[in-house]
Structures are given as C-alpha cells and as structure tokens.
Design an enzyme around this catalytic site. Structure first.
Site, PDB file in Angstrom:
ATOM      1  N   HIS C 134       0.868  -1.176   0.000  1.00  0.00           N
ATOM      2  CA  HIS C 134       0.000   0.000   0.000  1.00  0.00           C
ATOM      3  C   HIS C 134       0.915   1.240   0.000  1.00  0.00           C
ATOM      4  O   HIS C 134       1.998   1.205   0.571  1.00  0.00           O
ATOM      5  CB  HIS C 134      -0.858  -0.042   1.265  1.00  0.00           C
ATOM      6  N   ASP C 211       2.986  -4.283   8.172  1.00  0.00           N
ATOM      7  CA  ASP C 211       1.742  -3.567   7.969  1.00  0.00           C
ATOM      8  C   ASP C 211       0.610  -4.577   8.134  1.00  0.00           C
ATOM      9  O   ASP C 211       0.347  -5.389   7.252  1.00  0.00           O
ATOM     10  CB  ASP C 211       1.745  -2.958   6.562  1.00  0.00           C
ATOM     11  N   GLN C 214      -4.571  -5.156   7.075  1.00  0.00           N
ATOM     12  CA  GLN C 214      -5.556  -6.079   6.507  1.00  0.00           C
ATOM     13  C   GLN C 214      -5.557  -7.426   7.219  1.00  0.00           C
ATOM     14  O   GLN C 214      -6.330  -8.309   6.850  1.00  0.00           O
ATOM     15  CB  GLN C 214      -5.289  -6.281   5.003  1.00  0.00           C
ATOM     16  N   LYS C 237     -10.491   0.057  10.296  1.00  0.00           N
ATOM     17  CA  LYS C 237     -10.696  -1.174   9.515  1.00  0.00           C
ATOM     18  C   LYS C 237     -11.015  -2.354  10.428  1.00  0.00           C
ATOM     19  O   LYS C 237     -11.186  -3.481   9.962  1.00  0.00           O
ATOM     20  CB  LYS C 237      -9.443  -1.500   8.704  1.00  0.00           C
ATOM     21  N   CYS C 377      -4.687   2.229  -3.811  1.00  0.00           N
ATOM     22  CA  CYS C 377      -3.475   2.777  -3.173  1.00  0.00           C
ATOM     23  C   CYS C 377      -2.318   1.790  -3.228  1.00  0.00           C
ATOM     24  O   CYS C 377      -1.497   1.719  -2.309  1.00  0.00           O
ATOM     25  CB  CYS C 377      -3.747   3.195  -1.737  1.00  0.00           C
TER      26      CYS C 377
HETATM   27  C1  LIG Z   1      -2.431  -2.672   3.578  1.00  0.00           C
HETATM   28  C2  LIG Z   1      -2.743  -1.280   4.023  1.00  0.00           C
HETATM   29  N1  LIG Z   1      -1.778  -0.530   4.569  1.00  0.00           N
HETATM   30  C3  LIG Z   1      -1.996   0.721   4.998  1.00  0.00           C
HETATM   31  C4  LIG Z   1      -3.235   1.298   4.888  1.00  0.00           C
HETATM   32  C5  LIG Z   1      -3.403   2.687   5.377  1.00  0.00           C
HETATM   33  O1  LIG Z   1      -4.314   2.758   6.437  1.00  0.00           O
HETATM   34  P1  LIG Z   1      -4.889   4.164   6.883  1.00  0.00           P
HETATM   35  O2  LIG Z   1      -5.412   4.843   5.674  1.00  0.00           O
HETATM   36  O3  LIG Z   1      -5.946   3.827   7.873  1.00  0.00           O
HETATM   37  O4  LIG Z   1      -3.758   4.903   7.519  1.00  0.00           O
HETATM   38  C6  LIG Z   1      -4.288   0.545   4.322  1.00  0.00           C
HETATM   39  C7  LIG Z   1      -5.648   1.071   4.160  1.00  0.00           C
HETATM   40  O5  LIG Z   1      -5.940   2.048   3.516  1.00  0.00           O
HETATM   41  C8  LIG Z   1      -4.031  -0.768   3.879  1.00  0.00           C
HETATM   42  O6  LIG Z   1      -4.987  -1.507   3.330  1.00  0.00           O
END
Ligand SMILES: Cc1ncc(COP(=O)(O)O)c(C=O)c1O
Ligand SMILES: Cc1ncc(COP(=O)(O)O)c(C=O)c1O
Lengths: 145, 421, 421, 145
Positions: C134, C211, C214, C237, C377
């Site tokens: 991401h 990370d 998910q 999430k 993203c």
């Molecule tokens: C795998 C992953 N990493 C990071 C993020 C970033 O999370 P956030 O936008 O809540 O900071 C997301 C979700 O958007 C994600 O799916």
C-alpha cells in the site's frame, strides 16, 4: 473528609518539617529526578558503605506528597542494608499500585503506611514515588562504584 | 453571586452538555474549570460523530458507491464549515489530528523540501518564538533549528505576563524566516499584539505561524484580518471531538509547502521508486482521514457560531474579571499574567501562599472543582517566573459566576485545610 | 444461497451494526463489500466513544481532578486492551492517528536520531519493501531512502500474486537495515510468508516492519509468534473509530527510537533551547491524545475477541471460496491474486472483460452493492499486472453468502447492461 | 433505471467508437493527465493556429465516462476559436458542478449535455472532466508558444 486519607497528619508534618533535607557534603551518588507532568524535582544523594545505606540527603521542590515521601524515605532507609531498603521500596511501590485495596504493612513501611491513601489518587502516585525512584537509581549506581 | 450582565444564558447552555448531569467526588456538583486543557462536548457534537458512523460511514474519496459519496460529502462539508469559521477558503483547510500535529507538519515541512523550495530553512536563518509558547509550539522549532543549523531566538515575557516587544526589530531581523507564536497564552491568558509582530515579520519576509489553540474556540477569527500565514487549533478545545486539528495556510503558501505524512490519497502518481503529490489540502491528508471527527468538529463550530463568539468572549471576560477581583482579595494569592482584562482571555493562573498548586488542585477537586496544576506544557515560562507550577482556572461558555464563587470559596477552604494541619 | 457451515451467525451480528438498518439507491439492501477500505461499526463501539465524551471527558495525564483520573484510566485501559489483543506488553503500544501515521513515524525515526543512534539509516544501507505494498508502506520508505541516500529494493510479485522469494538472500543482504512489508495484500488478498522473511531479516540484523492493516482486524495476532519488530494497524478497519491507529514495537527497540511528533506530554524536561524525552509510549504521543477513539478501539477489539477471530477468518474464507468459485464460472472474469484460499484472506480483486472497473462498480452500486475500484493505493502493483484498476470485494464478519450471490448476480447484470448498449 | 441517466447511449457510443483517438504526428502541445484516485490516464495533443483549435487528438485508458468525455470534447472543440472552446469548457465545468440541477445548454454543449447525469455522481465528475482539464492545460500552453 475523604481528602484526609490522602493528607494524613504525618505526611503534612514531614512536608512542613522535612528530614535530611539539604544535600550532604560527604561523598555519595547524587541523582536528579523530575516529574515531567507537574515539574516537581528532587535531588537525592546516597552513600553506601559495605552494603549499608550510610547517608541519604536530598533537596527538592514539589507538592506535599512528593516532599513528604522523600523525607520519610530518607529517614526510613538510612542505616539499613541495601537489601532491606529494597524490601521497603518494593513494598512501598506495591502499596502505591494497590488502588486503595491495601493498607500497607506497618512492619515494613513504618510511618510510610500513611501513603496508603495516595493509591486511590492515580495522579498522585508519581508524586509519592518520585523520591523512592531517585533513591533506587542512586543506590544502584552507588553499589556499582 | 450570579452576574446578571452576561450575554449568555449558561443555564440553558449547560443543558446541552451531558457531562453536567453527573456529579463528582460523592455527589458534588461538577465545577469544570479546565477547558483550557480540553472542553466538554454538547450532545449535538457527540451525535454528529455517532450519526456519521451509524448512517454514512465509508472511506472518503475512494469508493464508487453511495456510502462513499455520502461520507465524502460529510467530510468535505466539514472542511467548508471550518473555512467559514476562519473566514478562509476551503482548499486552505487541512485536517490534522491535533494542533500538535499541525505545528509539527509545518516544522518538518521547513526542512524537507529540496534546496530550492522557498520554505527550506538553512544555517544562518532565524526562527523566532516566544517565552510563553506551549511545548507544541516550541519543541518542533527547536528541533527544526537543530536539524538545519538555524538559530532559535525568542521574545521574553515581562513580569506582567506580556511579550517584551522592545527589541522587536533586533529579534525579527532580516535573517528571520519564521515567527511562531501563540495567539493567547494557555498559562497567563495574555492575548498577544499580533499587528505589530505580523507587520515586522512580513517586512523582513518571514512567515507568521499562529497557535490559535486558546483563541479560536473563544473568539471570532478572521484569518485575513489577522494577517498571519499559518494558523492552527485543536478540535477538542473547541467543543469538538478528540483526534482532530485544523491547519490553515494561505493557498499560495500551501502550493509550495512540502508534504509531511506520505501514503494513500495524497499522491498524484506513484512508482516503486518515486511519487508526486496531489494539490493541497489532499497533499497533507495521507490515508483514510479522521472523517467522523471532522464531522463532529463542524458540528461544534456550528454550535459556537450559533451561540455567538462575541458573546462567548464577553461572558468569559466577566468571569475572569470576577475571579481576578476575588483573587485580589486573597492576600496570599498571586496571579501570573495580566491583572486587568485588557487583551486577555479567560485563563487565570495563580498560586496561593505556600500551598503547592498540586495540593491546592487536589483540595479543589475534593469540592468538585476541576482545575489544572503544573507547568501547563509551558515549562520555560513557569521557570521564568521562578516557580515550578501554578493552579489554572480556565473558563468557557458553560461556566457561570456561581462557579467562580465556588472556586474562591474552595481556595479559602484549602487555606483553612492546610493551615489547620 | 446461504453457507450453512459458517461458524458465525451473521444475522445476529448484523443486528449490532446500525448501518444495516438503512438502504441505499432507492430502497435497495446495502451489500457492503468494502471493509478493506473501512469497516462498519457496531453500536457498542459508537456508544463507547460517545459515552467517554458524555461522562468521563477530560485531558489525560494532566489534571488533578476526578474526570482527569477517569479519562486517564479509560485511555490507559484501552492501551491494555490493545496489548492483550496483540499479545504484547502495555508499554509497547503507541496510539497514533492511523497506520499511515505509524509507518511515517517509523520512517522519520530512522533518519532523525543522532549519528550514533542504532536506527540511523545512511548511504549504503538498504531498505527492502515489496511490490504489493500500500502507498502508506511504500512512499515513507521511498522518502527515507531519498533523505539518507539509502537504497530501496523490493520483492517482486509473481503472476499468481505471491511474493517471489527466489532472490531473498540477495535482496535481504548484509546492508539491509529495514524490511517493511504487508501481512496481507489489500488488493490480492495474499497472506505473505513471514517466517522465512523474518528469519532472513534477523539473520542480517534488519528490523521487520509489518503492515497489519488487513490482517489484524481479521485474524488472531501474536506479535511474539510473528517475530516481527514493529507492527501497525488502523482502528477504522477493525470495527473501531476513525482517527486512531496502533503502532506496536518491541520495548527494547522503542527504548532507543527517536521521537516523531514534539509537544506536550512526550517530554522529560524542556528549556527554551532544548528538550529531553519521556520513555515509550509517552515519547510517541505528543499532545492531548485521541482519547475517545482509543476507548472506541478498545471496545471494537473486545467485540472482535468476543465473536472470535478464528471464527471470523474461517467465515471470511468460506465467502472467499464461494466468490472465487463464482468468478471462475464467469468467462470474462479475471481474478488478480491467489485463486485458492491457501494463505489468503477475504479480499478479492478482479476485472470483467472490457467493462472498466469504475463502470462495473457504478453498476453494482446501483444494485446496492458497495465495492471499491481503482488501484487501491497500490498503484505499482496494478501497473505490474498491466492494468489501471480492478474491482475489489472485501469481506468481514457481517457479510454472508447471500451477499456473494448478490455480487455475482450484479456482475452478470453489468455484463448484460453494458453489452446491450 | 436511474443508472441510465449516467450511461446515456451517446456516451457509451463514444466509449466504444472514440473519435480523434490516437495521437497525431503533427506538431502540437501534448499533455498527460492522470486521475490519481482511480489511475485513469489521458494524453491530449492540441495544435492552435491563429487562435483557432486546429487539431485535438488523444490517447488514454479509463472508464467509459472519462474516455467518452475526451472523445466528445476533441470533436466539439476542433475548428473552434480558443474563446469559443473555452465557453464550452466553462459551460461543461458548470454542468458537472450542478449536482443534478442543470440539464446543460445544448446550444453550447451539443451532445455533451449527455453528461448532465454525471453531476449526480460526485465520484464521477473527475472522470468527465479529465480530458477537458487536459485540453485546457494544453491549449493554454499552445497559446503561450
Ligand atoms: C495494507 C494497508 N496498509 C496501509 C493502509 C493505510 O491505512 P490508513 O489509511 O488507515 O492509515 C491501508 C488502508 O488504507 C491498507 O490496506
Ligand atoms: C496554546 C496551546 N498550544 C498547543 C496546544 C496543543 O494542543 P493539542 O494537545 O490538542 O495538540 C495546547 C493545548 O494543549 C495549547 O494550549
């Protein structure tokens, strides 16, 4: 009044007439501890001879709880073996974390059981521990010398 | 004693705040005089946030579905509300998590552009702050100075708690790039004379960063009139939720300001090795944003606007006047900060004789009175006054004259309590 | 078709989520398949946050009054809940605003210590990421590499959507200081083989940043068993509020990690020119924190724990299996990511013939089905697959088999709709 | 069906049989625009002679709305004076921001009134504007030459 459980007479007495206040000229390990959330400060100087706490003196500014606690601590541990002093320290720490459920063991803590009421006021626990943590820090350093 | 000349009907206002239905310390009425730390929330704000979750929750700017549309509308609508509140344009409003984040965002941005970036600070440059800054508007600049080799200097504070402007032209000199200061001191209540400082800063080409944490919740703000370049405040001190702050910047400055947090939604294009940035405000809002909190904040600002910020300031000043008069009658009491209500907000710091502020605060708490004690995250300032701590009472629209009386009675009680023993 | 073998009673679960009482697009049932972007919230979470504001709101760690004590207890209690959820110790839990902030905090920390700091990255060092990250776990590292002159390299993704580990020993070499990767791809659903990567990273002395955005909301996490060094996820999430994220780090690492945001409550001592830092977690939580959101998150994690994360994963895998089978029957459909449910979570990305994902998403929306379309993203990943976008369905505990059927029927409908025209 | 207001037949026709697609070999100003939220891309090449839009060609990948819009745009503005082209551009932009309250002026927009339905779908407005913004960018640059 509920507040009296916090401000026991013996605490206020120590606050008004602190013991061992004023840093000794003798050699020893001196540490400075601060309570960053309120600005209270204490300097504790400890000398240890042959495993015995020979002298504890201190200086500081702070609330009644922090100043009374360091005063009482300095009086309690002076002349004790480091091990015994640590037993008191551990008992005192446990008392502080008891959330008002313990009255403290007067056999071990002596007058410091007066701080039992502090454990019901979470924001004040750090005040009561400030001097003790400084002593711990200094005595560990002193032994390492 | 109730002050009949107040433009606010606090009894009616208090009904909007659920927390005043509770009591503290065994049934005592809650006298909340700690709004300078965080404000209480009206039910409308709590519901606005809850309702977002209940009915419109989705990730903004991302989905091709109805909930995402609604969430985006709610979030961008909140941005419009904030823009209106500050009399700014909508693209100049950046949502952060707090004023602390806003100020760090700026301080980082001043050292993360390339060498040609107009914000890039370097050795020989000067950053000006004041001695009355909250840590949030001091340490980020200290760190920026350390990172870049720039020089950090500051306005001193006079014994009356005002900025000493006598050396303004030397302090803000031609090397000066940033002047960061608070609109209103969170310790002293002092409202700073912006006009002169902004004029001098702009004369030498510096940008002015205004910490409006203690002003924006209490008085009408017009960024154009203030003339500053960046401004920030936190939602939670303005009847809003925790976890939301606002950063406002002039659009022509935001255009060139380097981003701070990197991630989703702030990009224009991304490859494995590089990325380019979206325009402001998106560039500064990486990730799924604090949507519900933005919606709650908009509701809070609406509440404040409906009550009327002029009325709120006037009301708070009456309480301040009453407290200052009351403290003047207590021989042992010493006030830190202006003793008149000229250029002053509703925050009063004081000490009472030898009673340590922490002990005084604890006694007041036993009477149901919530104040704050300590250095109030402005440690260099308390040190300047040669003390470790003060007791601070801070007012908001839900406080009334009877609460000032309660505080004064509480102080007398504490004097009694600690004297007797 | 309802899947009778699911361990979850989704009908009962759905009653806890107020949003399912509403309809979308003129009375259509809401089929929410976009939990990978953000999850819906049970009433208990919404109430926990609201109740904090209503009854216990005050600034934590700061006041000497009862509300401040209660707020501190609530906030620190939330930290304990998160620690339990991750099987970590309480001082290892840092509250941020989001996973995005957590990852930026780390990336900044690796270049903001002094030259002796163990985390300080320099020219010649190597940072390893993967092609399926991401943007939040890619761009901060790109920027760190740029700032420091370090080298950024990455694991490639195979056509099946797995990490290509064939060059692991060359990629993670002795220069490697950081390996940052996702636990589960937010596009492909792939669950990455941590064991091998962690072992190799630790062999060369690199730290592993996971990370878990998910994964943590969907499967039981035990940080000790995972063996990673830092881990992050976002509250929103995981049934929690927006505006809150978690960063976990091993305590012996956090001890030396430089702070990121500077301001109140993260300090040990402050003078006009310098400051020293409090220990973790305080050092990383400057300012009045997102207290209500932390409380809401704790309630969300409690909800997940009560339902049972094993059951949730199992349930989601059944839905995934059903969807993969259904898509296999649609000739034009192409799935990106593993086609089996081995090492896979409940996120399925696909395209359908020449129908652009955006158009497909729009059609599904017209049927009440909320999916996400675009690059999610993870732009370099979609580019790797030679496409601009996919349609993504992502499952959570409140989805059921009938919703998979609805999605499949919706796809068929879209094929019809766009063919006819 | 509500969706039909978005996917008008003329839009889908342009999507399937785009006009002026494929970048011209003639000289002109070429710009590349991207929709960062979905990844759609369009390259537009514009040549302006004596204040008249002489040629508009393009290439791109994207959804039906974005591709049909750029196709229709290229056909509409070719041969017009820059001023006339900008009138259409402004009218189209206003239509997109109308939140479904405007049907668009067919005198000005011609077939592009078919995009009126898009304005009810906020997430799609950017799709419809992608090609127009690219044209604006390119034509400004072309005039500056
Ligand atoms: C795998 C992953 N990493 C990071 C993020 C970033 O999370 P956030 O936008 O809540 O900071 C997301 C979700 O958007 C994600 O799916
Ligand atoms: C003047 C001032 N600046 C900055 C801050 C920091 O605000 P926050 O903690 O909400 O980021 C505060 C409040 O704590 C403040 O009073």
């Amino acid at each position: 009044m509920e507040l009296d459980s916090l401000y026991q007479q013996v605490i206020l007495d120590h606050y008004k007439r602190p013991l061992h206040k004023g840093l000794s000229k003798n050699s020893g390990v001196q540490v400075h501890h601060i309570n960053p959330s309120c600005g209270d400060e204490v300097t504790v100087k400890v000398s240890v001879n042959d495993g015995v706490v020979a002298e504890v003196t201190w200086d500081g500014v702070g609330c009644s709880i922090s100043q009374a606690s360091v005063s009482m601590m300095s009086d309690l541990v002076t002349g004790l073996g480091i091990k015994e002093a640590n037993v008191i320290l551990d008992e005192f720490t446990a008392l502080m974390q008891s959330k008002g459920t313990s009255a403290g063991d007067p056999e071990i803590l002596d007058d410091a059981v007066a701080f039992a009421g502090v454990s019901k006021y979470p924001a004040r626990i750090k005040c009561a521990l400030l001097g003790w943590m400084a002593f711990k820090d200094a005595s560990v350093q002193a032994q390492a010398q | 004693m109730s002050n009949s000349s107040s433009p606010l009907d606090t009894a009616v206002i208090r009904r909007d705040f659920p927390i005043f239905t509770r009591t503290v310390r065994d049934g005592k009425k809650l006298v909340y005089l700690d709004s300078g730390a965080t404000s209480q929330k009206p039910e409308s704000v709590i519901s606005a946030e809850a309702n977002f979750y209940r009915m419109h929750n989705a990730a903004v700017h991302r989905g091709a579905h109805q909930l995402a549309e609604e969430a985006t509308e709610a979030y961008e609508g909140a941005r419009e509300s904030v823009a209106k509140f500050l009399r700014a344009t909508v693209d100049e409003i950046i949502f952060t998590k707090s004023a602390t984040e806003s100020l760090n965002l700026l301080a980082y941005a001043f050292s993360s552009g390339d060498s040609l970036n107009r914000f890039q600070i370097k050795r020989g440059d000067r950053i000006v702050v004041t001695e009355m800054e909250h840590h949030a508007n001091l340490i980020p600049w200290q760190q920026l100075a350390k990172r870049t080799g720039a020089e950090l200097v500051w306005f001193e504070v006079t014994p009356e708690g005002r900025l000493d402007l006598s050396k303004i032209s030397e302090l803000i000199n031609s090397d000066t790039r940033i002047v960061a200061l608070t609109h209103q001191s969170n310790v002293l209540g002092t409202i700073n004379p912006l006009e002169q400082i902004v004029a001098r800063a702009h004369e030498v080409g510096a940008v002015v960063v205004l910490d409006a944490c203690q002003s924006a919740p209490h008085k009408a703000i017009d960024v154009e009139k203030l003339g500053v370049d960046f401004l920030t405040f936190s939602g939670h001190k303005a009847l809003g939720p925790t976890g939301i702050g606002v950063l406002w910047g002039r659009s022509e400055l935001l255009e060139d300001l380097p981003p701070f947090l990197f991630g989703g939604s702030m990009i224009e294009n991304v490859s494995m090795l590089d990325a380019t940035w979206a325009p402001s405000p998106r560039r500064f809002e990486a990730g799924v944003p604090n949507m519900a909190q933005a919606v709650g904040l908009a509701s809070a600002l609406e509440y404040l606007t409906n009550v009327g910020l002029e009325k709120i300031s006037a009301h708070e000043l009456l309480l301040t006047e009453q407290l200052l008069a009351g403290l003047a009658n207590i021989e042992e009491a010493k006030v830190f900060g202006p003793e008149s209500t000229v250029d002053r907000g509703g925050t009063v710091s004081f000490t009472v004789g030898a009673i340590h502020p922490h002990d005084l605060g604890q006694y007041l708490d036993s009477q149901g009175i919530a104040v704050r004690t300590g250095h109030h995250c402005a440690w260099p300032l308390t040190r300047k006054f040669g003390i470790t701590a003060t007791t601070r009472a801070s007012f908001y629209l839900y406080n009334d004259a009877s609460e000032v009386d309660a505080l004064l009675a509480g102080i007398a009680g504490a004097q009694e309590y600690f004297k007797d023993k």
